[in-house]
Design an enzyme around this catalytic site. Structure first.
Site, PDB file in Angstrom:
ATOM      1  N   LYS A   1     -43.226  64.107 -22.321  1.00  0.00           N
ATOM      2  CA  LYS A   1     -44.450  63.456 -22.765  1.00  0.00           C
ATOM      3  C   LYS A   1     -44.583  62.041 -22.215  1.00  0.00           C
ATOM      4  O   LYS A   1     -45.576  61.698 -21.578  1.00  0.00           O
ATOM      5  CB  LYS A   1     -44.513  63.414 -24.295  1.00  0.00           C
ATOM      6  CG  LYS A   1     -44.930  64.735 -24.930  1.00  0.00           C
ATOM      7  CD  LYS A   1     -43.821  65.761 -24.924  1.00  0.00           C
ATOM      8  CE  LYS A   1     -44.230  67.043 -25.628  1.00  0.00           C
ATOM      9  NZ  LYS A   1     -43.150  68.046 -25.580  1.00  0.00           N
TER      10      LYS A   1
ATOM     11  N   TRP B   1     -41.179  71.680 -35.814  1.00  0.00           N
ATOM     12  CA  TRP B   1     -41.553  72.341 -34.570  1.00  0.00           C
ATOM     13  C   TRP B   1     -41.058  73.786 -34.623  1.00  0.00           C
ATOM     14  O   TRP B   1     -39.871  74.030 -34.875  1.00  0.00           O
ATOM     15  CB  TRP B   1     -40.904  71.580 -33.407  1.00  0.00           C
ATOM     16  CG  TRP B   1     -41.191  72.105 -32.044  1.00  0.00           C
ATOM     17  CD1 TRP B   1     -42.393  72.488 -31.535  1.00  0.00           C
ATOM     18  CD2 TRP B   1     -40.228  72.291 -30.988  1.00  0.00           C
ATOM     19  NE1 TRP B   1     -42.253  72.892 -30.235  1.00  0.00           N
ATOM     20  CE2 TRP B   1     -40.943  72.778 -29.864  1.00  0.00           C
ATOM     21  CE3 TRP B   1     -38.857  72.068 -30.876  1.00  0.00           C
ATOM     22  CZ2 TRP B   1     -40.318  73.069 -28.650  1.00  0.00           C
ATOM     23  CZ3 TRP B   1     -38.237  72.346 -29.683  1.00  0.00           C
ATOM     24  CH2 TRP B   1     -38.962  72.839 -28.578  1.00  0.00           C
TER      25      TRP B   1
ATOM     26  N   ALA C   1     -39.008  63.234 -29.052  1.00  0.00           N
ATOM     27  CA  ALA C   1     -39.751  63.775 -27.916  1.00  0.00           C
ATOM     28  C   ALA C   1     -40.980  62.957 -27.557  1.00  0.00           C
ATOM     29  O   ALA C   1     -41.624  63.234 -26.542  1.00  0.00           O
ATOM     30  CB  ALA C   1     -40.178  65.221 -28.209  1.00  0.00           C
TER      31      ALA C   1
END
Length: 394
Positions: free
Chosen positions: A243, A127, A210
């Protein structure tokens, strides 16, 4: 003073979002931004979240601070969700943070405080904000091989070889599930090999999780994190609720410091509180309160888990549909990896020039490294994307 400031590099994903908004074409497809969207292109508020918010509106009688590390009930609920019974609760220090990004930032701050000489080994790719924050904090980073652009899977041999160069006290940053940006994950045997290597070389794992619930299911997606936490002397875990609870704008995250030595927890907890105080004092509570309510209420939790499973299966269906259409158009199985990847993202493994060709000629927007957000598709756009990929010569 201000005249001494220097312009900072533009965020590539934010720049992509701006370009998409300004594109006048009506048939354009946004596969860039990392936000879940349903078939109508909307990021919905989950039913359980709406129900919890209504209940909170009725019951909450104060907006006073809850504490430097947030509500302990939020930490308890999230630790149980992620770690299950893999580690005793008494061994885990935890602090609520503004989103998963806040948890990542605080983890890096803790690393720098504990060992200024520590290097952080990061997957290639990872990321982008991992690298940006590490650079800003002045922490040395070392890339380890991860994504094989030929197979579109994990280059496990390269990963092990590169991690074998780490020194005692170095940190290994790992994605707990649904690797961002590639969608390619280690299997459990490979995870155990990584754990063994980290223990042999006295390395410290840091896990960024995540997307729990977006890959193979809530518990299945937590297996690797639980394996690491229960088999190493200590580790850091940065978790996001953006999420799987769909509360992106509420900025809800948690940082955990796990130690097999329970006597270490007090110091770990105090350090997390100190870091919060230096950065933003008290973390936001609204999203954390909703998550706590959902996880601690049987009916809300069941409804949330059901809707999350629908989201997961929808993305798996889109993956399979795209892989099938690409196989039909190409007459080969070279895109089968799309169905094998997990989470919101897959990396096509093509060049930035080809990505630009898709944007310019077909109105298809994805990140320059060919990361595409599977959740940006629907039944109508899957065949359009597949045809564009084949016509572009990818």
């Amino acid at each position: 003073m201000f005249d001494k400031l220097q312009a900072q590099p533009a965020d590539k994903i934010l720049a992509l979002m701006k370009a998409f908004r300004e594109d006048p074409r009506t048939d354009k497809i946004d596969l860039g931004v990392g936000v879940y969207k349903n078939a109508e292109g909307v990021t919905p508020v989950m039913r359980a979240v709406k129900a919890a918010e209504y209940r909170l509106w009725q019951e909450q009688d104060s907006k006073a601070y809850v504490g430097l590390v947030g509500d302990p009930a939020f930490s308890d609920a999230m630790i149980a969700l992620i770690l299950g019974d893999a580690v005793p609760r008494a061994n885990v220090g935890a602090a609520a943070t503004p989103g998963g990004t806040g948890a990542v930032r605080q983890a890096f701050e803790l690393i720098r405080m504990a060992n200024p000489q520590a290097r952080v080994f990061v997957s290639d790719p990872t990321w982008p904000n991992h690298l940006s924050i590490l650079k800003y904090l002045g922490i040395e980073t070392v890339a380890y091989r991860y994504f094989d652009s030929e197979t579109r899977g994990v280059d496990f041999a390269g990963m092990i070889e590169d991690l074998g160069k780490a020194k005692a006290g170095d940190v290994v940053l790992l994605h707990g599930c649904c690797h961002n940006p590639t969608g390619a994950n280690l299997n459990n045997v490979e995870w155990q090999a990584v754990i063994d290597l980290m223990n042999e070389r006295a390395l410290i794992p840091m896990i960024d999780i995540a997307y729990q619930g977006f890959g193979d299911g809530l518990d299945a997606d937590a297996i690797a994190t639980r394996m690491v936490a229960s088999n190493v002397p200590e580790c850091l875990i940065a978790a996001s609720c953006s999420k799987n609870f769909g509360i992106y704008r509420e900025r809800t995250g948690l940082l955990m410091a796990v130690s097999q030595d329970a006597s270490q927890r007090g110091l770990n907890q105090d350090t997390l509180a100190f870091l919060n105080r230096q950065n933003y004092s008290f973390p936001p509570d609204h999203g954390a309160r909703l998550v706590t309510m959902i996880l601690n209420d049987d009916a809300l939790r069941a409804d949330w888990a059901t809707e999350l499973e629908q989201v997961r299966l929808s993305m798996l269906g889109l993956r399979q549909a795209l892989a099938d259409e690409l196989q039909r158009l190409s007459g080969s199985d070279r895109f089968a990896f799309i169905a094998q990847h997990r989470g919101m993202f897959s990396r096509l493994g093509t060049s930035p020039e080809m990505v630009e060709k898709l944007r310019a000629n077909y109105g298809i927007y994805m990140v320059g490294d060919s990361r595409m957000n599977i959740a940006g598709l629907n039944a109508t756009t899957v065949p359009i994307l597949a045809k564009a990929i084949i016509d572009a010569g990818i």
